[in-house]
Motif scaffolding. Structure first.
Motif, PDB file in Angstrom:
ATOM      1  N   TYR A 126      -4.326 -14.197 -10.388  1.00 41.74           N
ATOM      2  CA  TYR A 126      -4.423 -15.016  -9.178  1.00 41.74           C
ATOM      3  C   TYR A 126      -4.400 -14.153  -7.915  1.00 41.74           C
ATOM      4  CZ  TYR A 126      -3.390 -18.476  -5.593  1.00 41.74           C
ATOM      5  OH  TYR A 126      -3.433 -19.244  -4.446  1.00 41.74           O
ATOM      6  N   SER A 127      -3.408 -13.279  -7.813  1.00 42.47           N
ATOM      7  CA  SER A 127      -3.267 -12.471  -6.600  1.00 42.47           C
ATOM      8  C   SER A 127      -3.977 -11.131  -6.683  1.00 42.47           C
ATOM      9  CB  SER A 127      -1.785 -12.239  -6.308  1.00 42.47           C
ATOM     10  OG  SER A 127      -1.184 -11.478  -7.342  1.00 42.47           O
ATOM     11  N   ARG A 128      -4.313 -10.673  -7.899  1.00 47.08           N
ATOM     12  CA  ARG A 128      -4.897  -9.350  -8.164  1.00 47.08           C
ATOM     13  C   ARG A 128      -3.888  -8.222  -7.940  1.00 47.08           C
ATOM     14  NH1 ARG A 128      -8.416 -13.029  -8.880  1.00 47.08           N
ATOM     15  NH2 ARG A 128     -10.657 -12.537  -8.953  1.00 47.08           N
ATOM     16  N   HIS A 129      -2.604  -8.554  -7.791  1.00 46.60           N
ATOM     17  CA  HIS A 129      -1.584  -7.518  -7.685  1.00 46.60           C
ATOM     18  C   HIS A 129      -1.390  -6.885  -9.063  1.00 46.60           C
ATOM     19  CE1 HIS A 129       1.305  -5.336  -5.489  1.00 46.60           C
ATOM     20  NE2 HIS A 129       2.393  -5.967  -5.872  1.00 46.60           N
TER      21      HIS A 129
ATOM     22  N   GLN B  85      -2.227  -3.225  -0.897  1.00 45.62           N
ATOM     23  CA  GLN B  85      -2.471  -3.505   0.513  1.00 45.62           C
ATOM     24  C   GLN B  85      -3.937  -3.395   0.909  1.00 45.62           C
ATOM     25  OE1 GLN B  85      -0.101  -4.753   2.446  1.00 45.62           O
ATOM     26  NE2 GLN B  85       1.240  -4.610   0.639  1.00 45.62           N
ATOM     27  N   ARG B  86      -4.802  -3.076  -0.054  1.00 46.51           N
ATOM     28  CA  ARG B  86      -6.223  -3.027   0.268  1.00 46.51           C
ATOM     29  C   ARG B  86      -6.785  -4.449   0.339  1.00 46.51           C
ATOM     30  NH1 ARG B  86      -6.262  -3.504  -5.172  1.00 46.51           N
ATOM     31  NH2 ARG B  86      -8.167  -4.150  -6.255  1.00 46.51           N
ATOM     32  N   VAL B  87      -7.907  -4.613   1.005  1.00 47.27           N
ATOM     33  CA  VAL B  87      -8.590  -5.906   1.032  1.00 47.27           C
ATOM     34  C   VAL B  87      -9.440  -5.986  -0.233  1.00 47.27           C
ATOM     35  CG1 VAL B  87     -10.204  -7.382   2.250  1.00 47.27           C
ATOM     36  CG2 VAL B  87      -8.584  -5.980   3.537  1.00 47.27           C
ATOM     37  N   HIS B  88      -9.101  -6.911  -1.118  1.00 47.00           N
ATOM     38  CA  HIS B  88      -9.788  -7.013  -2.398  1.00 47.00           C
ATOM     39  C   HIS B  88     -11.238  -7.434  -2.202  1.00 47.00           C
ATOM     40  CE1 HIS B  88     -10.714  -8.388  -6.506  1.00 47.00           C
ATOM     41  NE2 HIS B  88      -9.749  -7.564  -6.879  1.00 47.00           N
ATOM     42  N   GLY B  89     -12.149  -6.821  -2.965  1.00 45.29           N
ATOM     43  CA  GLY B  89     -13.569  -7.080  -2.788  1.00 45.29           C
ATOM     44  C   GLY B  89     -13.995  -8.494  -3.127  1.00 45.29           C
ATOM     45  N   THR B  90     -13.274  -9.175  -4.009  1.00 42.69           N
ATOM     46  CA  THR B  90     -13.644 -10.533  -4.411  1.00 42.69           C
ATOM     47  C   THR B  90     -12.911 -11.583  -3.599  1.00 42.69           C
ATOM     48  OG1 THR B  90     -14.085  -9.782  -6.668  1.00 42.69           O
ATOM     49  CG2 THR B  90     -13.757 -12.145  -6.338  1.00 42.69           C
TER      50      THR B  90
ATOM     51  N   ARG C 106     -11.129 -11.073  -0.853  1.00 38.91           N
ATOM     52  CA  ARG C 106     -11.101 -10.730   0.577  1.00 38.91           C
ATOM     53  C   ARG C 106      -9.710 -10.905   1.161  1.00 38.91           C
ATOM     54  NH1 ARG C 106     -14.596  -7.425   0.613  1.00 38.91           N
ATOM     55  NH2 ARG C 106     -14.330  -7.361   2.875  1.00 38.91           N
ATOM     56  N   GLN C 107      -8.681 -10.735   0.337  1.00 40.36           N
ATOM     57  CA  GLN C 107      -7.302 -10.812   0.776  1.00 40.36           C
ATOM     58  C   GLN C 107      -6.539  -9.610   0.219  1.00 40.36           C
ATOM     59  OE1 GLN C 107      -5.512 -14.964   0.866  1.00 40.36           O
ATOM     60  NE2 GLN C 107      -7.115 -15.301  -0.641  1.00 40.36           N
ATOM     61  N   ARG C 108      -5.355  -9.352   0.777  1.00 40.25           N
ATOM     62  CA  ARG C 108      -4.520  -8.260   0.292  1.00 40.25           C
ATOM     63  C   ARG C 108      -3.684  -8.756  -0.893  1.00 40.25           C
ATOM     64  NH1 ARG C 108      -4.894  -4.227   4.060  1.00 40.25           N
ATOM     65  NH2 ARG C 108      -5.527  -4.885   6.150  1.00 40.25           N
TER      66      ARG C 108
END
Length: 233
Positions: free
Chosen positions: A67-70, A187-192, A194-196
Motif C-alpha cells: 500500500y505505502s511502498r515502504h 523519502q523519495r517520491v515513488h514513481g507510481t 507519486r507520494q513518499r
C-alpha cells in the motif's frame, strides 16, 4: 509529414480510440493499508566475512508493504529458513506491526513444494506464520509478476545502496541498509504513487498493521533421525 511510428501510434491511441489487442493488460486491484507485504531475496555482491577471513556473497531480503511502498532490507550470507525468519522479524519490528498477508517467491526455506493451487510450506515457516498471524501467499513458480512491487526493488536496492561502495562487513551493510530504507527509499517520491512511502506509511498504513503481541520467534529444527540398533526411543 515524416514522423516516427511511435508518434503515430500515440496519436491514434489518444485521438482515434485505437487499442492493440496483443498488449491488453489487466490492472491489479489496489490493496488496503496493512493488508499485504511482498518478500523477495536478491543477490547484492561480495562482502568481507571476518569469521571465514574471505569475501562471501551477500543476499538481501527485501520486504515491501504494497500500500505505502515502504520497505525494509535484511542482509545475510545465506537464504536458509533461519535467515528468512530473522529478516521478517526485523522487518516487523522496523514497521511496528505485521501485515495480514505475505506474498513470497517459492523460496526453498519456506516452500517445500511449489504449486499454483496447493503449495506445501515448510513446517517451520508454517509455524512461524501461525505465530505472527499472517497468511502465506506463495507466488506462482517462475512468474515474477506475482510480486511486482518488490521484484524491481531488488535491482533498485543494488544500484542505489550497494554498487560502488566499500563495506567493512555484513553488519556495516545492515546499518547502511536500514538508513537507506528510512532516508533514501522511504523519502523519495515513488514513481507510481507519486507520494513518499515513509510519509504514507506513518500516516495511513502503520495504524492498520497487526500488533506485535508475542515475543521474537525461535525457529525449531525438524528432521528425520536415525536411531542406533542398541537404542530405544
Amino acid at each position: 509529414v515524416a514522423v516516427p511510428y511511435s508518434s503515430l501510434h500515440r496519436f491514434v491511441v489518444a485521438q482515434c480510440g485505437f487499442r492493440d489487442a496483443r498488449r491488453l493488460t489487466v490492472r491489479r486491484a489496489e490493496c488496503a493499508p496493512g493488508e499485504l507485504a511482498e518478500v523477495d531475496f536478491g543477490r547484492l555482491g561480495l562482502v568481507w566475512d571476518p569469521e571465514t577471513q574471505r569475501r562471501r556473497v551477500a543476499h538481501a531480503l527485501l520486504v515491501t508493504l504494497v500500500y505505502s511502498r515502504h520497505q525494509y532490507v535484511h542482509v545475510s550470507f545465506s537464504q536458509k529458513v533461519r535467515d528468512l525468519i530473522a529478516g521478517l522479524e526485523e522487518a516487523w519490528e522496523f514497521f511496528g506491526g505485521v501485515p495480514a498477508r505475505v506474498v513470497l517467491d517459492n523460496l526453498k526455506a519456506a516452500v517445500t513444494k511449489a504449486d499454483g493451487y496447493d503449495p506445501v510450506f515448510s513446517r517451520t515457516f508454517a509455524e512461524y506464520a501461525d505465530w505472527r498471524g499472517f497468511v502465506i501467499d506463495a507466488a506462482l513458480p517462475r512468474h515474477p509478476t506475482g510480486k511486482p512491487h518488490v521484484e524491481r526493488n531488488v535491482q533498485y536496492l543494488r544500484e542505489s545502496l550497494f554498487r560502488g561502495e566499500e563495506f567493512l562487513d555484513l553488519a556495516h551493510v545492515q546499518r547502511e541498509g536500514v538508513r537507506w530504507c528510512r532516508e533514501a527509499a522511504g523519502q523519495r517520491v515513488h514513481g507510481t504513487t507519486r507520494q513518499r512511502p515513509g510519509v504514507v506509511f506513518e500516516n495511513e498504513e502503520k495504524p492498520k498493521l497487526l500488533p506485535l503481541t508475542k515475543p521474537r520467534f525461535d525457529p525449531p529444527v525438524w528432521a528425520l533421525c536415525k536411531v542406533h540398533g542398541d537404542h530405544h526411543v
